[in-house]
Design an enzyme around this catalytic site. Sequence first.
Site, PDB file in Angstrom:
ATOM      1  N   GLY A  37       0.804  -1.223   0.000  1.00 20.44           N
ATOM      2  CA  GLY A  37       0.000   0.000   0.000  1.00 20.44           C
ATOM      3  C   GLY A  37       0.832   1.266   0.000  1.00 20.44           C
ATOM      4  N   HIS A  38       2.101   1.146   0.367  1.00 20.99           N
ATOM      5  CA  HIS A  38       2.940   2.349   0.530  1.00 20.99           C
ATOM      6  C   HIS A  38       4.225   2.160  -0.243  1.00 20.99           C
ATOM      7  CE1 HIS A  38       5.206   5.567   2.560  1.00 20.99           C
ATOM      8  NE2 HIS A  38       4.051   6.006   3.006  1.00 20.99           N
TER       9      HIS A  38
END
Lengths: 156, 91
Positions: A37-38
Amino acid sequence: MLLEYFQMIDRIIAVNDDVTELSAQSTVPEKSPVFEGHFPGMPLVPGVLLIETMAQASGFLVMTKTGFKLMTFLVGVKQGKLRTFVEPGTPLDITATLEHDGSGFAVTKAAIKSEGKNICDASLTFKTLDFPDAKFAKMIADRAAELGLPSQFLPK
Amino acid sequence: MSTFDKVADIISDTSEIPREEIKPDSHTIDDLGIDSLDFLDIVFAIDKEFGIKIPMEAWTEKVNNGEAATEDYFVMKNLCTRIDELAAAKA
């Protein structure tokens, strides 16, 4: 370093005799669910996890100073600077210095470098409180031992 | 500079309370509204300024046990007296 389990420190390298400085090392994993997600296609260690890494090194320092009688809780981050991106596989050298050992609180200065390059630094404030119970205190001390905290600093 | 002026400056700088609102009879919690986190920063700054270690845990325990009133430690003029006592004991 297991980002998703908040295991931020791989090894405690050294603590000085008067327990005011601690150095530690970690290597950012190549893969982690955090990177999904990052960010998708551009994996970077979230800045908050770099702060957490400095906080954990500082926490081990302060808890060692108290003989593992008190637990540390991060309550303040000042002058936090995240100076560069940190990618998977990056080796991290973490340092924590005890700035002040107060009554019920402690202040540290902490920093992370990689191969000599400044990654981040901050002044961190902790409340120090009793461990919830002796079993929990032992678990934390055992974890410090696993990470390499020299035996003279561990509870007898 | 007096202890009161030094402590009032620290509080004003740390908590953004206007300096002129801080009086010798001000209660740091009840009148000035300083919360526990700001108080940590203030104690840190006072410890450094005066080279002392304010025994916050012991004071809190005495208040909680009914052995002392919060005014004994947290009204500005009393806080400054305690700081002077701690500094003198250390000298």
